[in-house]
Write a protein that holds these residues in place. Sequence first.
Motif, PDB file in Angstrom:
ATOM      1  N   THR A   6       0.816  -1.211   0.000  1.00 17.13           N
ATOM      2  CA  THR A   6       0.000   0.000   0.000  1.00 17.13           C
ATOM      3  C   THR A   6       0.853   1.265   0.000  1.00 17.13           C
ATOM      4  N   MET A   7       2.144   1.129   0.227  1.00 12.32           N
ATOM      5  CA  MET A   7       3.029   2.282   0.251  1.00 12.32           C
ATOM      6  C   MET A   7       3.333   2.754  -1.164  1.00 12.32           C
ATOM      7  N   ILE A   8       3.512   4.058  -1.300  1.00 20.34           N
ATOM      8  CA  ILE A   8       3.987   4.634  -2.558  1.00 20.34           C
ATOM      9  C   ILE A   8       5.506   4.631  -2.478  1.00 20.34           C
ATOM     10  N   ASP A   9       6.150   3.814  -3.303  1.00 23.34           N
ATOM     11  CA  ASP A   9       7.564   3.518  -3.112  1.00 23.34           C
ATOM     12  C   ASP A   9       8.442   4.219  -4.152  1.00 23.34           C
ATOM     13  N   PHE A  10       9.067   5.324  -3.718  1.00 21.71           N
ATOM     14  CA  PHE A  10       9.991   6.076  -4.562  1.00 21.71           C
ATOM     15  C   PHE A  10      11.449   5.780  -4.226  1.00 21.71           C
ATOM     16  N   ARG A  11      11.713   4.740  -3.430  1.00 17.76           N
ATOM     17  CA  ARG A  11      13.097   4.505  -2.996  1.00 17.76           C
ATOM     18  C   ARG A  11      14.023   4.213  -4.175  1.00 17.76           C
ATOM     19  N   SER A  12      13.534   3.437  -5.136  1.00 21.49           N
ATOM     20  CA  SER A  12      14.362   3.078  -6.291  1.00 21.49           C
ATOM     21  C   SER A  12      13.486   2.457  -7.360  1.00 21.49           C
ATOM     22  N   ASP A  13      13.983   2.448  -8.605  1.00 21.82           N
ATOM     23  CA  ASP A  13      13.274   1.725  -9.653  1.00 21.82           C
ATOM     24  C   ASP A  13      13.613   0.240  -9.627  1.00 21.82           C
ATOM     25  N   THR A  14      14.414  -0.174  -8.648  1.00 19.56           N
ATOM     26  CA  THR A  14      14.675  -1.602  -8.467  1.00 19.56           C
ATOM     27  C   THR A  14      13.519  -2.321  -7.772  1.00 19.56           C
ATOM     28  N   ASP A 327       5.746   1.197 -11.516  1.00 20.18           N
ATOM     29  CA  ASP A 327       4.744   0.944 -10.479  1.00 20.18           C
ATOM     30  C   ASP A 327       4.278   2.224  -9.790  1.00 20.18           C
ATOM     31  N   ILE A 328       4.690   3.377 -10.306  1.00 15.40           N
ATOM     32  CA  ILE A 328       4.226   4.671  -9.799  1.00 15.40           C
ATOM     33  C   ILE A 328       3.230   5.247 -10.789  1.00 15.40           C
ATOM     34  N   SER A 329       2.008   5.458 -10.325  1.00 18.29           N
ATOM     35  CA  SER A 329       0.942   5.986 -11.180  1.00 18.29           C
ATOM     36  C   SER A 329       0.839   7.508 -11.054  1.00 18.29           C
ATOM     37  N   LYS A 330       0.093   8.113 -11.960  1.00 19.74           N
ATOM     38  CA  LYS A 330      -0.143   9.557 -11.891  1.00 19.74           C
ATOM     39  C   LYS A 330      -0.854   9.917 -10.601  1.00 19.74           C
ATOM     40  N   GLU A 331      -1.767   9.056 -10.153  1.00 18.57           N
ATOM     41  CA  GLU A 331      -2.480   9.312  -8.893  1.00 18.57           C
ATOM     42  C   GLU A 331      -1.516   9.321  -7.710  1.00 18.57           C
ATOM     43  N   MET A 332      -0.543   8.430  -7.730  1.00 17.72           N
ATOM     44  CA  MET A 332       0.460   8.401  -6.660  1.00 17.72           C
ATOM     45  C   MET A 332       1.313   9.663  -6.679  1.00 17.72           C
ATOM     46  N   VAL A 333       1.673  10.108  -7.874  1.00 13.10           N
ATOM     47  CA  VAL A 333       2.446  11.342  -8.004  1.00 13.10           C
ATOM     48  C   VAL A 333       1.640  12.526  -7.487  1.00 13.10           C
ATOM     49  N   ASP A 334       0.374  12.608  -7.853  1.00 14.12           N
ATOM     50  CA  ASP A 334      -0.477  13.707  -7.388  1.00 14.12           C
ATOM     51  C   ASP A 334      -0.613  13.695  -5.868  1.00 14.12           C
ATOM     52  N   HIS A 335      -0.786  12.515  -5.292  1.00 14.94           N
ATOM     53  CA  HIS A 335      -0.893  12.398  -3.834  1.00 14.94           C
ATOM     54  C   HIS A 335       0.391  12.883  -3.163  1.00 14.94           C
ATOM     55  N   THR A 336       1.532  12.516  -3.728  1.00 13.18           N
ATOM     56  CA  THR A 336       2.827  12.915  -3.169  1.00 13.18           C
ATOM     57  C   THR A 336       3.030  14.427  -3.290  1.00 13.18           C
ATOM     58  N   ILE A 337       2.639  14.989  -4.415  1.00  7.81           N
ATOM     59  CA  ILE A 337       2.753  16.442  -4.606  1.00  7.81           C
ATOM     60  C   ILE A 337       1.907  17.179  -3.577  1.00  7.81           C
ATOM     61  N   ASN A 338       0.702  16.698  -3.329  1.00  2.97           N
ATOM     62  CA  ASN A 338      -0.165  17.320  -2.322  1.00  2.97           C
ATOM     63  C   ASN A 338       0.481  17.255  -0.937  1.00  2.97           C
ATOM     64  N   TRP A 339       1.121  16.126  -0.638  1.00  3.33           N
ATOM     65  CA  TRP A 339       1.797  16.005   0.656  1.00  3.33           C
ATOM     66  C   TRP A 339       2.960  16.989   0.740  1.00  3.33           C
ATOM     67  N   ILE A 340       3.752  17.084  -0.313  1.00  2.00           N
ATOM     68  CA  ILE A 340       4.906  17.999  -0.323  1.00  2.00           C
ATOM     69  C   ILE A 340       4.440  19.435  -0.089  1.00  2.00           C
ATOM     70  N   ARG A 341       3.392  19.832  -0.772  1.00  2.73           N
ATOM     71  CA  ARG A 341       2.921  21.217  -0.655  1.00  2.73           C
ATOM     72  C   ARG A 341       2.356  21.539   0.716  1.00  2.73           C
ATOM     73  N   SER A 342       1.876  20.511   1.427  1.00  2.00           N
ATOM     74  CA  SER A 342       1.317  20.742   2.758  1.00  2.00           C
ATOM     75  C   SER A 342       2.296  20.482   3.878  1.00  2.00           C
ATOM     76  N   TYR A 343       3.483  19.972   3.530  1.00  2.00           N
ATOM     77  CA  TYR A 343       4.448  19.554   4.537  1.00  2.00           C
ATOM     78  C   TYR A 343       5.261  20.736   5.041  1.00  2.00           C
ATOM     79  N   LEU A 344       5.226  20.946   6.344  1.00  3.94           N
ATOM     80  CA  LEU A 344       6.018  22.005   6.977  1.00  3.94           C
ATOM     81  C   LEU A 344       7.147  21.332   7.736  1.00  3.94           C
ATOM     82  N   HIS A 345       8.322  21.355   7.144  1.00  6.51           N
ATOM     83  CA  HIS A 345       9.485  20.645   7.699  1.00  6.51           C
ATOM     84  C   HIS A 345      10.115  21.469   8.808  1.00  6.51           C
TER      85      HIS A 345
END
Length: 345
Positions: A6-14, A327-345
Motif C-alpha cells: 500500500t506504500m507509494i515507493d519512490f526509494r528506487s526503480d529496483t 509501479d508509480i501511477s499519476k495518482e500516486m504522483v499527485d498524492h505525493t505532490i499534495n503532501w509535499i505542498r502541505s508539509y512544513l518541515h
Amino acid sequence: MSTSATMIDFRSDTVTKPTPGMEDAMMQAKIGDDVFGEDPSVNQLEQLGASMLGFEAGLFCPSGTMTNQIAIKVYTQPGDEVICDYLSHVYQYEGGGIAFHSGASVKTLQGDRGRINADQVAGAVNAKDVHKAKTSLVVLENTSNRGGGSCYEINDIQLIKNICSNNNLKLHLDGARLFNAVVARKEDPLFYGKAFDSVSICLSKGLGCPVGSLLLGSGEFIKKARRIRKLFGGGMRQAGILAAAGIYALDNQIQRLEQDHIHARLLEEAIVSHPAVENVLPAETNILIFTLKEGKTAASWVADMKNAGILGYAIAPQQVRLVTHLDISKEMVDHTINWIRSYLH
C-alpha cells in the motif's frame, strides 16, 4: 508503517514487479541449461540486446554489479588503474569490487553531476612510468544515479572515445539506466555500440524485470567475460524464465520510460519551491535528488514521508532521492505532490 504494497515507493526503480504481460512471458519461456549454452531464451535475449546496440554478442548475468565488474576484470591486470567519476556506481556502490576482483586502483574525477569530460580524462592518463599505475580503462555511467539521472551528450562521449583511442584505453559504459537516456534524448542506441568497447544494461530497474543485467561487446570480449562470469559464480542453469522477462522488457517497456520522466518533472516542480529545500538537481530522467537547507535532515524528511505512506531514500545527511518507475501511477504522483505542498518541515 511497514513497506507494504500500500506504500507509494519512490526509494528506487529496483522495487518494480513484473507486469502481467511479463509474467505470462516468463511462464511460457523455453528453457535449457545456460552454462552449456543451451537455454534458448537466454540466447535470444543476449542476441536481442547485442543487436539493439550494434554489438556482436551479449552475456546475461544476475546483476549490474556483476556485469560491470566482469568488464573491469577483462580489461585490466592487477596494478592497472581505472578512470571514472567519483560518483560512479562502480566506485561508490560495488563494494570495492575493482580492488577485490581486479587488483586495480581507481583515479576518480569530479565531473558535472556524475559526468566527466574529455579534458579531464586526458589529464588523468598516467605517463608510461614504472612509478605509476598503468591506465587501462575509462568507465562512464549514463544515466548517472548520483547525478540525479543526468545524461551525457553524445558529442562529449565521442570526445572521450577519441582520447581513449589515442591512448590505447578501453571504454566501458555502466548503462544501468541507458534506455532512460536514449528515450529522454531521442537517441539512436546504435551509437553506443560504436562509441564503447562494452556496455552493461540493467533489466531490473526501469525496464521492470525481477532479476538480471546484460553485458554487451565483441565476440572475443564476451568469450572472455563468460569465463569470468563462471569464476564469479554467475553461471545460471535454466535461466530462461528470467531471460524471457528481459526479452519482454526490451520489446515492450522502453518507450514507456517517458512516463517516468514526466512524473519526475512533476515532482521537481513541487519540490523546487518548498521552503525547506536548498536546491534540486534537474530531473532529466526518472531520478530526483534534492538538498535540504542547513538545519534540516534528510532522515526526518524521509521519516515523515513514510508516516504519510510514501517511501523515499536519504542518500546523504541533507539529500533525499526519489525515483519514479512503472509501479508509480499519476495518482500516486499527485498524492505525493499534495503532501509535499502541505508539509512544513
